[in-house]
Design a protein around this motif. Structure first.
Motif, mmCIF file in Angstrom:
data_model
loop_
_atom_site.group_PDB
_atom_site.id
_atom_site.type_symbol
_atom_site.label_atom_id
_atom_site.label_comp_id
_atom_site.label_asym_id
_atom_site.label_seq_id
_atom_site.Cartn_x
_atom_site.Cartn_y
_atom_site.Cartn_z
ATOM 1 N N ILE A 6 36.690 34.239 53.572
ATOM 2 C CA ILE A 6 37.176 32.867 53.643
ATOM 3 C C ILE A 6 36.662 32.057 52.449
ATOM 4 C CG2 ILE A 6 37.091 30.709 54.977
ATOM 5 C CD1 ILE A 6 36.976 32.472 57.508
ATOM 6 N N CYS A 7 35.417 32.308 52.048
ATOM 7 C CA CYS A 7 34.869 31.639 50.864
ATOM 8 C C CYS A 7 35.687 32.001 49.622
ATOM 9 C CB CYS A 7 33.411 32.021 50.667
ATOM 10 S SG CYS A 7 32.266 31.217 51.799
ATOM 11 N N GLY A 8 36.081 33.263 49.515
ATOM 12 C CA GLY A 8 36.926 33.675 48.400
ATOM 13 C C GLY A 8 38.254 32.944 48.401
ATOM 14 N N LYS A 21 33.924 32.322 39.243
ATOM 15 C CA LYS A 21 34.081 31.438 40.406
ATOM 16 C C LYS A 21 34.320 32.251 41.673
ATOM 17 C CE LYS A 21 37.420 28.751 38.883
ATOM 18 N NZ LYS A 21 38.352 27.600 38.714
ATOM 19 N N GLY A 22 35.165 33.265 41.574
ATOM 20 C CA GLY A 22 35.429 34.111 42.732
ATOM 21 C C GLY A 22 34.221 34.921 43.147
ATOM 22 N N ILE A 23 33.486 35.437 42.158
ATOM 23 C CA ILE A 23 32.285 36.223 42.454
ATOM 24 C C ILE A 23 31.238 35.360 43.157
ATOM 25 C CG2 ILE A 23 30.356 37.483 41.424
ATOM 26 C CD1 ILE A 23 32.312 38.325 39.172
ATOM 27 N N ILE A 24 30.993 34.171 42.618
ATOM 28 C CA ILE A 24 30.000 33.267 43.205
ATOM 29 C C ILE A 24 30.378 32.884 44.628
ATOM 30 C CG2 ILE A 24 28.995 30.944 43.039
ATOM 31 C CD1 ILE A 24 29.208 31.269 39.961
ATOM 32 N N ALA A 25 31.662 32.628 44.852
ATOM 33 C CA ALA A 25 32.119 32.241 46.188
ATOM 34 C C ALA A 25 31.833 33.334 47.220
ATOM 35 C CB ALA A 25 33.611 31.921 46.164
ATOM 36 N N ILE A 26 32.106 34.581 46.848
ATOM 37 C CA ILE A 26 31.845 35.686 47.778
ATOM 38 C C ILE A 26 30.361 35.788 48.091
ATOM 39 C CG2 ILE A 26 31.960 38.180 48.118
ATOM 40 C CD1 ILE A 26 34.659 36.667 48.254
ATOM 41 N N ALA A 34 37.340 41.988 43.405
ATOM 42 C CA ALA A 34 36.428 42.960 42.799
ATOM 43 C C ALA A 34 35.064 42.922 43.474
ATOM 44 C CB ALA A 34 36.287 42.680 41.311
ATOM 45 N N THR A 35 34.672 41.748 43.972
ATOM 46 C CA THR A 35 33.380 41.623 44.653
ATOM 47 C C THR A 35 33.470 42.113 46.092
ATOM 48 O OG1 THR A 35 32.939 39.674 43.276
ATOM 49 C CG2 THR A 35 31.465 40.041 45.142
ATOM 50 N N LEU A 36 34.561 41.811 46.753
ATOM 51 C CA LEU A 36 34.739 42.254 48.132
ATOM 52 C C LEU A 36 34.931 43.755 48.232
ATOM 53 C CD1 LEU A 36 37.100 39.519 49.658
ATOM 54 C CD2 LEU A 36 34.723 39.972 50.301
ATOM 55 N N SER A 37 35.703 44.316 47.311
ATOM 56 C CA SER A 37 36.016 45.749 47.380
ATOM 57 C C SER A 37 36.355 46.238 45.982
ATOM 58 C CB SER A 37 37.177 45.985 48.343
ATOM 59 O OG SER A 37 37.366 47.352 48.572
#
Length: 203
Positions: A85-87, A64-69, A116-119
């Protein structure tokens, strides 16, 4: 601007899919929020449903977090703030899901996916320390708090101060607030360890 708003709203709606609640209903016909710790997350899923469903919930909540980013990246028109902000929106959705009367989990698995997706590297370093903490203490809540605490520190050390850093700081403060009851129990030595049958842990 419209696409950015759509991305944020979609991130919240995706975050609101409470997989622990869905799986518990499908597998056992129960509301997981009325069993174990009462938390709609992976740790309580482990307690109530077992390892297989718990791993599935963990993976899906991270996704869910990965998809949001990626929604923020694709629809954010190059803004560094929109993915962050999406995260945050996905984490808010996990904690207060619109589909389940706004009673969700504590957002750590989704936070892992977001950070993990952001950084990746700062989140990885923080995650290694957090996992070691859980292995040696068996306190999932403590490991979760260490993860969100160390992530902005590693970000500040390894990268320029930017939107990702500030969003990680907001996530950290948010997570500590959501875990305030766990913190009290940790201080008083009353927090339940991984594998225990009662009390509140993170999910």
């Amino acid at each position: 601007m419209m696409w950015s708003i759509i991305a944020i709203v979609l991130s919240y709606l995706i975050g609101s899919i409470s997989f622990s609640v869905v799986l518990a209903k499908l597998l056992k016909g129960i509301d997981i929020r009325q069993h174990g710790s009462g938390n709609a997350g992976a740790t309580n899923t482990l307690r109530v449903l077992g390892k297989g469903p718990a791993i599935m919930v963990l993976v899906l909540d991270i996704l869910k977090g990965i998809i949001a980013i990626w929604l923020g990246v694709l629809l954010g028109n190059g803004s560094e703030w929109i993915p962050a902000i999406c995260g945050l929106a996905a984490i808010v959705g996990h904690n207060w899901p619109i589909y389940f009367h706004f009673r969700g989990g504590k957002g750590i698995a989704t936070t892992i996916g977001v950070m993990a997706t952001l950084s990746f590297l700062p989140a990885l370093y923080a995650g290694i320390v957090a996992i070691l903490c859980i292995v040696f203490t068996r306190y999932v809540s403590l490991g979760s708090l260490i993860f969100v605490f160390l992530t902005p520190i590693f970000l500040g050390l390894l990268q320029p101060i930017n939107a990702v850093f500030w969003s990680s700081l907001i996530i950290c403060l948010f997570a500590f607030w959501r875990h305030r009851s766990n913190i009290v129990k940790l201080v008083h030595g009353k927090e339940n360890k991984l594998g225990s049958k009662g009390g509140k842990q993170v999910g």
